[in-house]
Design a protein around this motif. Structure first.
Motif: not given
Length: 301
Positions: A253-275
């Motif tokens: 809900x806030x920037x401070x909360x975001x920096x304490x959040x547990x990251x959710x990881x999503x694979x983009x395997x096969x998409x290439x070198x995403x930059x």
């Protein structure tokens, strides 16, 4: 509690959790960024794998338009975006459509030592992250502040890291490469790409005004991958850290909360070198690859 104090309390890292695709397969058993998606390989298999990723759709190509696209930011209209070439390419911003068609080019009045990221503030200033640092040897790290109605006149935000004393440090401690920056709340935020062995993205800030600074270290994020770009949703409640063939999503809900959040990881395997990554709207991310592909990713939630 003041925001600065709240951010300083986030120094401990959190474990990343992975999303599963609707097929039930865990796409993130291994971080694609550690094994690489590598240049070359069997692109037919890669494209087939990318086509199976829920929410991912190829929407265009930057081939012959942007050499080695390394970042994305909003353009001059709601239907256009800016990108640029990786280090070693010209000091040029390319305005493109959402399908990768060239709109115009802008020559920037500062060199492309190693451009890696691009963001914009609400006043229309753009911030070019000239802070790629593969071997952690650079002493001329900077961010260019540019107004695109006068692209030859660029202000320089020069900076150094407060915790780097060796150039380079030993290989296990090489976490001073930054390919992901964004403007937020009057500062430029830097997210490092860990080239050591800690699976950690360190978060620093520098002021938005040109000058020479020692960056302020704010926190560290447990990211089991190498961060290549950052994008903040327009409402400010979702941060996406792009990796090489994966996404890390942090909500709050806030920037401070975001920096304490547990990251959710999503694979983009096969998409290439995403930059490169930028939000098209609150639910859609535009992603570019160094190989010249352009994708949209639609969030399930």
């Amino acid at each position: 509690m003041p925001l600065a104090a709240a951010l300083l309390l986030t120094a401990s890292c959190s474990e990343a959790q992975s999303d599963k695709s609707k097929s039930g397969k865990n796409k993130t058993a291994k971080s694609a960024s550690k094994s690489g998606p590598q240049k070359g390989g069997d692109r037919r298999k890669d494209k087939a794998a990318a086509a199976e990723i829920t929410g991912l759709q190829r929407v265009g190509s930057l081939k012959g338009v942007v050499p080695e696209s390394s970042g994305l930011a909003p353009g001059s209209t709601a239907q256009s975006y800016y990108s640029f070439g990786d280090g070693g390419n010209s000091a040029t911003l390319y305005e493109i459509s959402g399908a990768g068609k060239l709109v115009r080019t802008l020559e920037i009045g500062e060199p492309n030592n190693d451009w890696e990221s691009l963001s914009r503030d609400p006043q229309g200033n753009y911030y070019i992250g000239n802070c790629g640092n593969n071997e952690s040897t650079r002493r001329n790290l900077s961010i260019y502040r540019v107004r695109l109605d006068n692209p030859q006149q660029a202000g320089k935000i020069n900076f150094s890291y407060p915790d780097q004393t060796e150039f380079p440090p030993n290989k296990k401690a090489r976490n001073f490469d930054c390919e992901a920056t964004l403007w937020n709340e009057g500062k430029v935020w830097l997210f490092t790409k860990d080239r050591g062995q800690s699976s950690t993205s360190n978060v620093y800030t520098v002021p938005e005004q040109p000058g020479t600074y020692t960056a302020k270290k704010v926190t560290s994020l447990a990211i089991p991958g190498q961060v290549t770009d950052a994008a903040l949703r327009p409402d400010g409640h979702r941060l996406v850290l792009l990796g090489r063939g994966e996404l890390f999503i942090l909500d709050g809900n806030t920037w401070a909360d975001i920096l304490k959040a547990t990251p959710r990881q999503v694979s983009l395997e096969g998409a290439g070198q995403t930059e490169g990554a930028v939000f098209k709207d609150s639910n859609t991310l535009l992603i570019s690859t160094e190989q010249g592909e352009l994708y949209e990713y639609t969030f399930a939630q």
